[in-house]
Design a protein around this motif. Structure first.
Motif, PDB file in Angstrom:
ATOM      1  N   LEU A  27       7.241  53.815 -21.943  1.00 26.29           N
ATOM      2  CA  LEU A  27       6.875  54.322 -23.157  1.00 26.29           C
ATOM      3  C   LEU A  27       6.109  52.891 -23.887  1.00 26.29           C
ATOM      4  CD1 LEU A  27       9.641  56.503 -24.848  1.00 26.29           C
ATOM      5  CD2 LEU A  27       7.324  57.112 -24.115  1.00 26.29           C
ATOM      6  N   GLN A  28       6.537  51.825 -23.494  1.00 27.31           N
ATOM      7  CA  GLN A  28       5.854  50.472 -24.217  1.00 27.31           C
ATOM      8  C   GLN A  28       4.327  50.390 -23.772  1.00 27.31           C
ATOM      9  OE1 GLN A  28       8.912  47.660 -23.376  1.00 27.31           O
ATOM     10  NE2 GLN A  28       9.775  47.634 -25.344  1.00 27.31           N
ATOM     11  N   PHE A  29       4.197  50.802 -22.367  1.00 29.48           N
ATOM     12  CA  PHE A  29       3.149  50.664 -21.481  1.00 29.48           C
ATOM     13  C   PHE A  29       2.237  51.752 -22.335  1.00 29.48           C
ATOM     14  CE2 PHE A  29       0.151  52.055 -18.233  1.00 29.48           C
ATOM     15  CZ  PHE A  29      -0.440  50.946 -18.112  1.00 29.48           C
ATOM     16  N   LEU A  30       2.690  53.077 -22.489  1.00 31.39           N
ATOM     17  CA  LEU A  30       1.860  54.344 -22.618  1.00 31.39           C
ATOM     18  C   LEU A  30       1.608  54.464 -23.879  1.00 31.39           C
ATOM     19  CD1 LEU A  30       3.624  56.737 -20.141  1.00 31.39           C
ATOM     20  CD2 LEU A  30       1.383  55.740 -19.656  1.00 31.39           C
ATOM     21  N   LEU A  31       2.278  54.157 -24.862  1.00 31.31           N
ATOM     22  CA  LEU A  31       2.160  54.481 -26.257  1.00 31.31           C
ATOM     23  C   LEU A  31       1.156  53.908 -27.091  1.00 31.31           C
ATOM     24  CD1 LEU A  31       3.122  55.915 -28.885  1.00 31.31           C
ATOM     25  CD2 LEU A  31       4.872  54.242 -29.062  1.00 31.31           C
ATOM     26  N   ASP A  43      10.095  63.755 -31.933  1.00 32.16           N
ATOM     27  CA  ASP A  43      10.022  62.122 -31.401  1.00 32.16           C
ATOM     28  C   ASP A  43       8.594  61.741 -31.143  1.00 32.16           C
ATOM     29  OD1 ASP A  43      12.712  61.398 -31.829  1.00 32.16           O
ATOM     30  OD2 ASP A  43      13.277  62.267 -29.882  1.00 32.16           O
ATOM     31  N   VAL A  44       8.011  62.845 -30.420  1.00 31.88           N
ATOM     32  CA  VAL A  44       6.532  62.398 -29.954  1.00 31.88           C
ATOM     33  C   VAL A  44       5.565  62.271 -31.365  1.00 31.88           C
ATOM     34  CG1 VAL A  44       4.519  63.227 -28.756  1.00 31.88           C
ATOM     35  CG2 VAL A  44       6.691  63.703 -27.818  1.00 31.88           C
ATOM     36  N   ALA A  45       5.737  63.026 -32.275  1.00 34.41           N
ATOM     37  CA  ALA A  45       5.035  62.962 -33.597  1.00 34.41           C
ATOM     38  C   ALA A  45       5.472  61.873 -34.269  1.00 34.41           C
ATOM     39  CB  ALA A  45       5.508  64.279 -34.486  1.00 34.41           C
ATOM     40  N   MET A  46       6.588  61.474 -34.217  1.00 35.68           N
ATOM     41  CA  MET A  46       6.885  60.258 -34.916  1.00 35.68           C
ATOM     42  C   MET A  46       6.392  58.891 -34.072  1.00 35.68           C
ATOM     43  SD  MET A  46       9.082  57.231 -34.271  1.00 35.68           S
ATOM     44  CE  MET A  46      10.276  57.812 -32.844  1.00 35.68           C
ATOM     45  N   MET A  47       6.076  58.983 -32.910  1.00 33.98           N
ATOM     46  CA  MET A  47       5.574  57.748 -32.129  1.00 33.98           C
ATOM     47  C   MET A  47       4.055  57.663 -32.476  1.00 33.98           C
ATOM     48  SD  MET A  47       7.627  57.356 -28.328  1.00 33.98           S
ATOM     49  CE  MET A  47       7.311  59.215 -28.109  1.00 33.98           C
ATOM     50  N   LEU A  48       3.328  59.153 -32.530  1.00 34.78           N
ATOM     51  CA  LEU A  48       1.928  59.095 -32.909  1.00 34.78           C
ATOM     52  C   LEU A  48       1.577  58.923 -34.452  1.00 34.78           C
ATOM     53  CD1 LEU A  48       1.029  61.777 -30.514  1.00 34.78           C
ATOM     54  CD2 LEU A  48       0.776  59.590 -29.952  1.00 34.78           C
ATOM     55  N   SER A  49       2.520  58.487 -35.107  1.00 35.61           N
ATOM     56  CA  SER A  49       2.513  58.671 -36.613  1.00 35.61           C
ATOM     57  C   SER A  49       1.576  57.248 -36.976  1.00 35.61           C
ATOM     58  CB  SER A  49       3.606  58.784 -37.354  1.00 35.61           C
ATOM     59  OG  SER A  49       4.095  57.694 -37.284  1.00 35.61           O
ATOM     60  N   SER A  50       1.396  56.164 -36.305  1.00 35.06           N
ATOM     61  CA  SER A  50       0.876  55.018 -36.601  1.00 35.06           C
ATOM     62  C   SER A  50      -0.344  54.808 -35.770  1.00 35.06           C
ATOM     63  CB  SER A  50       1.648  53.801 -36.518  1.00 35.06           C
ATOM     64  OG  SER A  50       2.716  53.980 -37.419  1.00 35.06           O
ATOM     65  N   CYS A  51      -1.265  55.689 -35.543  1.00 34.32           N
ATOM     66  CA  CYS A  51      -2.419  55.430 -34.730  1.00 34.32           C
ATOM     67  C   CYS A  51      -3.547  54.512 -35.446  1.00 34.32           C
ATOM     68  CB  CYS A  51      -3.015  56.825 -34.310  1.00 34.32           C
ATOM     69  SG  CYS A  51      -1.924  57.735 -33.282  1.00 34.32           S
ATOM     70  N   THR A  52      -4.621  54.176 -34.742  1.00 36.40           N
ATOM     71  CA  THR A  52      -5.357  53.172 -35.652  1.00 36.40           C
ATOM     72  C   THR A  52      -6.770  54.000 -35.540  1.00 36.40           C
ATOM     73  OG1 THR A  52      -5.957  51.901 -33.754  1.00 36.40           O
ATOM     74  CG2 THR A  52      -4.006  51.503 -35.271  1.00 36.40           C
ATOM     75  N   ASP A  53      -7.879  53.761 -36.482  1.00 32.29           N
ATOM     76  CA  ASP A  53      -9.033  54.245 -36.135  1.00 32.29           C
ATOM     77  C   ASP A  53      -9.201  55.645 -36.270  1.00 32.29           C
ATOM     78  OD1 ASP A  53     -10.068  51.407 -36.771  1.00 32.29           O
ATOM     79  OD2 ASP A  53      -9.839  51.096 -34.681  1.00 32.29           O
ATOM     80  N   VAL A  54      -8.512  56.500 -36.994  1.00 27.63           N
ATOM     81  CA  VAL A  54      -8.598  57.711 -36.773  1.00 27.63           C
ATOM     82  C   VAL A  54      -9.580  58.178 -37.839  1.00 27.63           C
ATOM     83  CG1 VAL A  54      -7.480  60.260 -37.071  1.00 27.63           C
ATOM     84  CG2 VAL A  54      -6.220  58.110 -35.898  1.00 27.63           C
ATOM     85  N   LEU A  55     -10.847  58.825 -37.566  1.00 29.08           N
ATOM     86  CA  LEU A  55     -12.123  58.991 -38.234  1.00 29.08           C
ATOM     87  C   LEU A  55     -11.826  60.007 -39.259  1.00 29.08           C
ATOM     88  CD1 LEU A  55     -14.782  57.535 -38.557  1.00 29.08           C
ATOM     89  CD2 LEU A  55     -15.667  59.268 -37.209  1.00 29.08           C
ATOM     90  N   THR A  65       1.392  56.575 -49.779  1.00 30.47           N
ATOM     91  CA  THR A  65       1.651  55.461 -48.875  1.00 30.47           C
ATOM     92  C   THR A  65       2.406  55.959 -47.594  1.00 30.47           C
ATOM     93  OG1 THR A  65       3.741  54.794 -50.059  1.00 30.47           O
ATOM     94  CG2 THR A  65       1.736  53.516 -50.474  1.00 30.47           C
ATOM     95  N   LYS A  66       2.357  55.327 -46.508  1.00 30.73           N
ATOM     96  CA  LYS A  66       3.023  55.654 -45.322  1.00 30.73           C
ATOM     97  C   LYS A  66       3.693  54.560 -44.647  1.00 30.73           C
ATOM     98  CE  LYS A  66       1.193  56.324 -41.504  1.00 30.73           C
ATOM     99  NZ  LYS A  66       0.517  56.881 -40.360  1.00 30.73           N
ATOM    100  N   GLN A  67       4.575  54.787 -43.793  1.00 30.79           N
ATOM    101  CA  GLN A  67       5.357  53.545 -43.097  1.00 30.79           C
ATOM    102  C   GLN A  67       4.615  53.325 -41.626  1.00 30.79           C
ATOM    103  OE1 GLN A  67       9.277  54.276 -42.089  1.00 30.79           O
ATOM    104  NE2 GLN A  67       9.730  52.281 -41.145  1.00 30.79           N
ATOM    105  N   ILE A  68       4.225  52.282 -41.629  1.00 29.41           N
ATOM    106  CA  ILE A  68       3.302  51.905 -40.279  1.00 29.41           C
ATOM    107  C   ILE A  68       4.665  51.371 -39.522  1.00 29.41           C
ATOM    108  CG2 ILE A  68       1.843  50.676 -39.118  1.00 29.41           C
ATOM    109  CD1 ILE A  68       0.789  52.595 -41.351  1.00 29.41           C
ATOM    110  N   LEU A  69       4.703  52.242 -38.053  1.00 29.09           N
ATOM    111  CA  LEU A  69       5.790  51.697 -37.157  1.00 29.09           C
ATOM    112  C   LEU A  69       5.164  50.930 -36.142  1.00 29.09           C
ATOM    113  CD1 LEU A  69       7.762  54.950 -36.976  1.00 29.09           C
ATOM    114  CD2 LEU A  69       8.357  52.719 -38.229  1.00 29.09           C
ATOM    115  N   THR A  70       5.436  49.805 -35.584  1.00 30.29           N
ATOM    116  CA  THR A  70       4.732  49.021 -34.396  1.00 30.29           C
ATOM    117  C   THR A  70       5.356  50.067 -33.248  1.00 30.29           C
ATOM    118  OG1 THR A  70       6.881  47.841 -34.143  1.00 30.29           O
ATOM    119  CG2 THR A  70       4.891  46.865 -35.417  1.00 30.29           C
ATOM    120  N   VAL A  71       4.938  49.767 -31.922  1.00 22.43           N
ATOM    121  CA  VAL A  71       5.492  50.403 -30.768  1.00 22.43           C
ATOM    122  C   VAL A  71       6.956  50.310 -30.610  1.00 22.43           C
ATOM    123  CG1 VAL A  71       5.376  50.408 -28.146  1.00 22.43           C
ATOM    124  CG2 VAL A  71       2.967  50.136 -29.656  1.00 22.43           C
TER     125      VAL A  71
END
Length: 385
Positions: free
Chosen positions: A135-139, A3-15, A110-116
């Motif tokens: 989680l809505q605050f921390l994610l 579940d943690v991996a799934m929630m972190l799958s849509s990070c932004t600006d990962v160099l 292509t990958k699925q982008i998930l909102t929070v």
């Protein structure tokens, strides 16, 4: 952990994830402009010169921008003696040429982008109302943290690259004055030894540096336990308590969701990375940024070492590759050519037993598709075209 991996799958600006993404964009541009035939007819060195020249048109800027942003990176990038991509861009071009051999595989990246809110809604574990609010605050902050971590690492490596440039300049001067026989030897002295070398020419120090360079390949092959107490002692990579010939499935940590079936490619050294074929499932001991140019080629990733925030996990999530890490003995149990199923959701990789005909030893022929799945034909169907 899944579940943690799934929630972190849509990070932004990962160099670090920008490396395979930028190369994919460049590869698709070459394909769209009909330059694939010419590009692949060149050697990696010739391809590099073509991309740097005005003859390549808009590709020149795309390639120049890539080297400007990522040129300080390379395999084992914290090691100053390694040559970064700005010095040996042909290493990147070699993988780019392989990528352009299969347009459909590139387009399928292509990958699925998930909102929070979508990510929280997809959590499989039981989570209370108040924990969802937390989680809505921390994610969003955790996702930003992933990008900041990778950016900080890039800055640290760039600082090391400035040191590398200085040592290269110093080495040129030492060779010119006859203090050392070749410039690469400077990386096998300590700082104090370089200071002594300035004061007096020392054959003893030279011999010591030459011996260090000679044994380095052997030292790089040593394996150590993940946790050491006292003096680190190498382990015998060939000694195992289980019969590996009968092992059909290994389990690791799921860090990027998805299920894919295909042939695996076991690579124990970056020197053999050029053997990676499009659509294969890559099985390695670990990855760092130097492996990133090969990510667009593969359909899945398995590493023996690593965690949720390791390089392979971060890039796989951002690039949409099924991935599991911390899979003990993966490069020993599996062999190149094995048909496997990688489940990045539950964290397993399993061999697929090939059906064998009672009247023939030929068995079935497995053809991999560009999405990493496979289609099977019987021997009769294959012979009939």
């Amino acid at each position: 952990m899944s579940d943690v991996a799934m929630m972190l799958s849509s990070c932004t600006d990962v160099l670090s994830a920008d490396v395979p993404s930028s190369l994919t964009k460049l590869g698709l541009a070459i394909i769209e402009d009909g330059q694939v035939g010419h590009f692949q007819s060149l050697t990696p060195e010739e391809g590099t010169e073509w991309l740097k020249s005005d003859k390549s048109g808009r590709f020149r800027k795309m390639f120049t921008d890539f080297i400007h942003i990522h040129g300080h990176r390379c395999i084992r990038e914290a090691e100053l003696s390694e040559k970064p991509w700005r010095e040996e861009p042909s290493k990147v071009v070699r993988s780019l040429q392989e990528m352009t051999r299969n347009a459909e595989h590139l387009k399928s990246k292509t990958k699925q982008i998930l909102t929070v809110d979508e990510a929280i809604a997809n959590i499989k574990s039981p989570v209370s109302f108040w924990k969802k609010k937390l989680l809505q605050f921390l994610l969003p902050r955790a996702r930003l943290g992933v990008g900041y971590r990778e950016q900080t690492k890039s800055y640290a490596i760039k600082g090391g690259d400035f040191l590398r440039k200085g040592y290269n300049k110093l080495a040129d001067l030492l060779v010119k004055e006859g203090y050392i026989p070749d410039k690469e030897l400077i990386y096998f002295f300590t700082h104090e030894e370089i200071k002594i070398l300035f004061k007096k020419r020392s054959a003893k120090l030279l011999n010591k540096a030459v011996r260090r360079r000679k044994i380095m390949p052997k030292m790089m092959q040593l394996q150590f336990p993940e946790i050491n107490f006292g003096y680190p002692t190498p382990i015998d990579d060939n000694s195992h308590d289980t019969d590996l010939s009968t092992t059909m499935e290994l389990k690791g940590m799921p860090v990027s969701h998805g299920i894919v079936r295909g042939r695996c490619r076991v690579v124990k050294s970056i020197d053999d990375a050029s053997t990676i074929q499009v659509g294969e499932i890559l099985v390695v001991k670990y990855t760092d940024i130097g492996w990133s140019p090969y990510f667009p080629l593969v359909s899945g990733l398995v590493t023996e070492l690593g965690g949720l925030m390791s390089h392979g996990a971060v890039v796989a999530r951002e690039y949409g590759l099924p991935c599991i890490v911390s899979v003990k003995m993966a490069t020993t149990v599996f062999q190149t050519g094995d048909e496997v199923i990688l489940n990045g959701t539950v964290g397993t990789i399993a061999k697929v037993e090939q059906p064998r005909s009672a009247d023939s030893d030929a068995g079935s022929v497995v053809n991999n598709t560009t999405d990493g799945h496979s289609s099977e034909k019987t021997e009769d169907e294959t012979s009939n075209g």
